[in-house]
Design a protein around this motif. Sequence first.
Motif, PDB file in Angstrom:
ATOM      1  N   SER A   1      -1.090  -1.515   0.499  1.00 32.29           N
ATOM      2  CA  SER A   1      -0.246  -2.416   1.269  1.00 32.29           C
ATOM      3  C   SER A   1       1.104  -2.609   0.598  1.00 32.29           C
ATOM      4  CB  SER A   1      -0.955  -3.766   1.436  1.00 32.29           C
ATOM      5  OG  SER A   1      -0.169  -4.653   2.206  1.00 32.29           O
TER       6      SER A   1
ATOM      7  N   ALA B   1       0.102  -3.373   6.015  1.00 33.44           N
ATOM      8  CA  ALA B   1      -1.291  -3.657   5.686  1.00 33.44           C
ATOM      9  C   ALA B   1      -2.229  -2.680   6.392  1.00 33.44           C
ATOM     10  CB  ALA B   1      -1.628  -5.092   6.071  1.00 33.44           C
ATOM     11  N   ILE B   2      -1.874  -2.288   7.622  1.00 35.42           N
ATOM     12  CA  ILE B   2      -2.693  -1.307   8.347  1.00 35.42           C
ATOM     13  C   ILE B   2      -2.692   0.025   7.597  1.00 35.42           C
ATOM     14  CG2 ILE B   2      -2.926   0.027  10.477  1.00 35.42           C
ATOM     15  CD1 ILE B   2      -1.622  -2.320  11.963  1.00 35.42           C
TER      16      ILE B   2
ATOM     17  N   ASN C   1      -6.729   0.935  -4.182  1.00 40.95           N
ATOM     18  CA  ASN C   1      -7.244  -0.264  -3.519  1.00 40.95           C
ATOM     19  C   ASN C   1      -6.278  -0.736  -2.447  1.00 40.95           C
ATOM     20  OD1 ASN C   1      -5.308  -2.256  -4.794  1.00 40.95           O
ATOM     21  ND2 ASN C   1      -6.331  -1.537  -6.649  1.00 40.95           N
ATOM     22  N   TYR C   2      -6.765  -1.660  -1.636  1.00 36.83           N
ATOM     23  CA  TYR C   2      -5.999  -2.141  -0.485  1.00 36.83           C
ATOM     24  C   TYR C   2      -4.669  -2.768  -0.908  1.00 36.83           C
ATOM     25  CZ  TYR C   2      -4.667  -5.340   3.279  1.00 36.83           C
ATOM     26  OH  TYR C   2      -3.963  -6.035   4.217  1.00 36.83           O
ATOM     27  N   GLU C   3      -4.667  -3.549  -1.974  1.00 39.61           N
ATOM     28  CA  GLU C   3      -3.440  -4.225  -2.414  1.00 39.61           C
ATOM     29  C   GLU C   3      -2.362  -3.209  -2.797  1.00 39.61           C
ATOM     30  OE1 GLU C   3      -6.486  -5.059  -3.381  1.00 39.61           O
ATOM     31  OE2 GLU C   3      -6.615  -6.968  -2.286  1.00 39.61           O
TER      32      GLU C   3
ATOM     33  N   ARG D   1      -4.692   0.007   4.383  1.00 41.59           N
ATOM     34  CA  ARG D   1      -6.142   0.130   4.571  1.00 41.59           C
ATOM     35  C   ARG D   1      -6.529   1.576   4.878  1.00 41.59           C
ATOM     36  NH1 ARG D   1      -8.653   0.067   9.373  1.00 41.59           N
ATOM     37  NH2 ARG D   1      -6.904  -0.975  10.389  1.00 41.59           N
ATOM     38  N   LEU D   2      -5.774   2.212   5.766  1.00 40.29           N
ATOM     39  CA  LEU D   2      -6.131   3.562   6.197  1.00 40.29           C
ATOM     40  C   LEU D   2      -5.964   4.606   5.093  1.00 40.29           C
ATOM     41  CD1 LEU D   2      -4.527   3.591   9.771  1.00 40.29           C
ATOM     42  CD2 LEU D   2      -6.962   3.520   9.209  1.00 40.29           C
TER      43      LEU D   2
ATOM     44  N   LEU E   1      -6.850   4.519   2.199  1.00 38.70           N
ATOM     45  CA  LEU E   1      -8.023   4.560   1.326  1.00 38.70           C
ATOM     46  C   LEU E   1      -9.170   5.376   1.902  1.00 38.70           C
ATOM     47  CD1 LEU E   1      -8.112   0.793   0.281  1.00 38.70           C
ATOM     48  CD2 LEU E   1      -7.255   2.717  -1.074  1.00 38.70           C
ATOM     49  N   SER E   2      -9.054   5.780   3.160  1.00 41.66           N
ATOM     50  CA  SER E   2     -10.154   6.500   3.798  1.00 41.66           C
ATOM     51  C   SER E   2     -10.334   7.890   3.197  1.00 41.66           C
ATOM     52  CB  SER E   2      -9.891   6.629   5.298  1.00 41.66           C
ATOM     53  OG  SER E   2      -8.805   7.512   5.548  1.00 41.66           O
TER      54      SER E   2
END
Length: 249
Positions: A78, A229-230, A73-75, A233-234, A236-237
């Motif tokens: 990051s 944070a960028i 996940n994002y958290e 996010r990436l 997870l792609s």
Amino acid sequence: MGTIETIINGNIATLLFFHPSSNSFPSTLLQQLTDEINTLSKNDSVSIIILKSAGTGAFCAGASFDELLSVSNYEEGSRFFSGFANVINAMRKCPKLIIGRIHGKAVGGGVGLASACDYSFATTKSEIKLSEIAIGIGPFVIEPAVSRKIGKMAMSEMTLNPTAWKTSKWAFEKGLFSEVFETIEDLDIRLEEYTKELSSYNPDALLEMKKVLWEGTSHWDSLLYERAAISGRLVLSDFTKNALEKFKK
């Protein structure tokens, strides 16, 4: 999980990191390194820090691929990339001069660590590479440190050619490496000589010089975490997940 070891000899501290996967960094090891730098920052008996890794192979392979693959996940993503932000900011704020011993190849975050050193020694085998774009992310967190050393254009040359190694000669000419040697033995002889002399200078003068070297970087306290944070996010792609699996194989 790897190890962090601190050895203090007189007023010189050596920080030695090790991980069996080419001295790569899982998040726990990044936190340990950050903690050790912060501890040494408060040690009045230390005026110089040497940053080195174990073995004679790679200096640092960057982030742990296994941990990147486990990000769900994002958290988590990051937080993982914030680990490199923590280390670089700790090195930046440390009142002691940090001397890098870059004995072998450095990839990704390893290039970031080398860039955050105030002076660095390398060998002719110390090739460097920023491979992040090839796996669907980018060297966002370490970019400010790398660009500060070698310039934005040289950084982009590395980033946009992610499969190509840059030689130690190239890194020396761009300003990443301060001195380059044929062998690790020659490097260590010069490193001992240099740090012994440097540590004999006025510690107040060294402190003030450290401040001068890092002028204009106070905004990194927020910038590096925005960059983390960028990447969080990436990572997870699907592109990145598939690319990591291929690289791991």
